[in-house]
Write a protein that holds these residues in place. Structure first.
Motif, PDB file in Angstrom:
ATOM      1  N   LEU A   3       0.832  -1.211   0.000  1.00  0.00           N
ATOM      2  CA  LEU A   3       0.000   0.000   0.000  1.00  0.00           C
ATOM      3  C   LEU A   3       0.866   1.261   0.000  1.00  0.00           C
ATOM      4  N   LEU A   4       1.954   1.242   0.777  1.00  0.00           N
ATOM      5  CA  LEU A   4       2.865   2.396   0.783  1.00  0.00           C
ATOM      6  C   LEU A   4       3.530   2.593  -0.571  1.00  0.00           C
ATOM      7  N   ILE A   5       3.962   1.518  -1.194  1.00  0.00           N
ATOM      8  CA  ILE A   5       4.599   1.621  -2.512  1.00  0.00           C
ATOM      9  C   ILE A   5       3.605   2.137  -3.542  1.00  0.00           C
ATOM     10  N   THR A   6       2.433   1.529  -3.582  1.00  0.00           N
ATOM     11  CA  THR A   6       1.420   1.927  -4.563  1.00  0.00           C
ATOM     12  C   THR A   6       0.956   3.359  -4.331  1.00  0.00           C
ATOM     13  N   GLY A   7       0.697   3.692  -3.071  1.00  0.00           N
ATOM     14  CA  GLY A   7       0.259   5.050  -2.756  1.00  0.00           C
ATOM     15  C   GLY A   7       1.325   6.085  -3.050  1.00  0.00           C
ATOM     16  N   VAL A  66       0.656  11.507  -9.949  1.00  0.00           N
ATOM     17  CA  VAL A  66      -0.419  12.485 -10.130  1.00  0.00           C
ATOM     18  C   VAL A  66       0.059  13.906  -9.845  1.00  0.00           C
ATOM     19  N   PHE A  67       0.826  14.073  -8.774  1.00  0.00           N
ATOM     20  CA  PHE A  67       1.179  15.420  -8.329  1.00  0.00           C
ATOM     21  C   PHE A  67       2.623  15.823  -8.618  1.00  0.00           C
ATOM     22  N   ALA A  68       3.331  15.096  -9.448  1.00  0.00           N
ATOM     23  CA  ALA A  68       4.768  15.346  -9.654  1.00  0.00           C
ATOM     24  C   ALA A  68       5.049  16.776 -10.119  1.00  0.00           C
ATOM     25  N   HIS A  69       4.218  17.326 -10.977  1.00  0.00           N
ATOM     26  CA  HIS A  69       4.477  18.669 -11.518  1.00  0.00           C
ATOM     27  C   HIS A  69       4.076  19.781 -10.554  1.00  0.00           C
ATOM     28  N   GLY A 120       8.188  17.694  -0.954  1.00  0.00           N
ATOM     29  CA  GLY A 120       7.034  16.800  -1.116  1.00  0.00           C
ATOM     30  C   GLY A 120       7.392  15.551  -1.899  1.00  0.00           C
ATOM     31  N   ALA A 121       8.169  15.729  -2.969  1.00  0.00           N
ATOM     32  CA  ALA A 121       8.611  14.574  -3.752  1.00  0.00           C
ATOM     33  C   ALA A 121       9.521  13.679  -2.916  1.00  0.00           C
ATOM     34  N   ILE A 122      10.367  14.283  -2.102  1.00  0.00           N
ATOM     35  CA  ILE A 122      11.250  13.503  -1.230  1.00  0.00           C
ATOM     36  C   ILE A 122      10.423  12.716  -0.213  1.00  0.00           C
ATOM     37  N   MET A 123       9.399  13.328   0.348  1.00  0.00           N
ATOM     38  CA  MET A 123       8.553  12.635   1.326  1.00  0.00           C
ATOM     39  C   MET A 123       7.816  11.452   0.688  1.00  0.00           C
TER      40      MET A 123
END
Length: 86
Positions: free
Chosen positions: A7-11, A18-21, A27-30
């Motif tokens: 679930l952690l990997i998939t989430g 979805v939110f990369a841009h 946030g990306a590091i988290m």
């Protein structure tokens, strides 16, 4: 535990996709940290079960095959050394 990890990997990957841009770097590091935590939750019970399935005299060889990213090469070297040395 493995289900929590999946679930952690998939989430983590899903949210990152979805939110990369729109994410700041932190946030990306988290999200990457959540993904790697999921990897640990999946791999720890799998590796333990694999090591427990080996006979005692082969545990060191099995562990040698797991230790780093070049595991296939190290695994082969361990078995060649084990068969030559005895």
């Amino acid at each position: 535990m493995a289900m929590i990890g999946m679930l952690l990997i998939t989430g983590g990957f899903g949210l990152l996709a979805v939110f990369a841009h729109h994410l700041p770097l932190i946030g990306a590091i988290m999200l990457a940290m959540a993904t790697e935590a999921g990897n640990a939750f999946v791999m720890m019970p799998s590796v333990t079960a694999g090591a427990n399935a080996l006979p005692n005299e082969l545990v060191a060889d099995g562990n040698c095959g797991y230790n780093d990213g070049s595991s296939v090469i190290r695994f082969c070297r361990c078995h060649v050394r084990h068969s030559v040395v005895g």
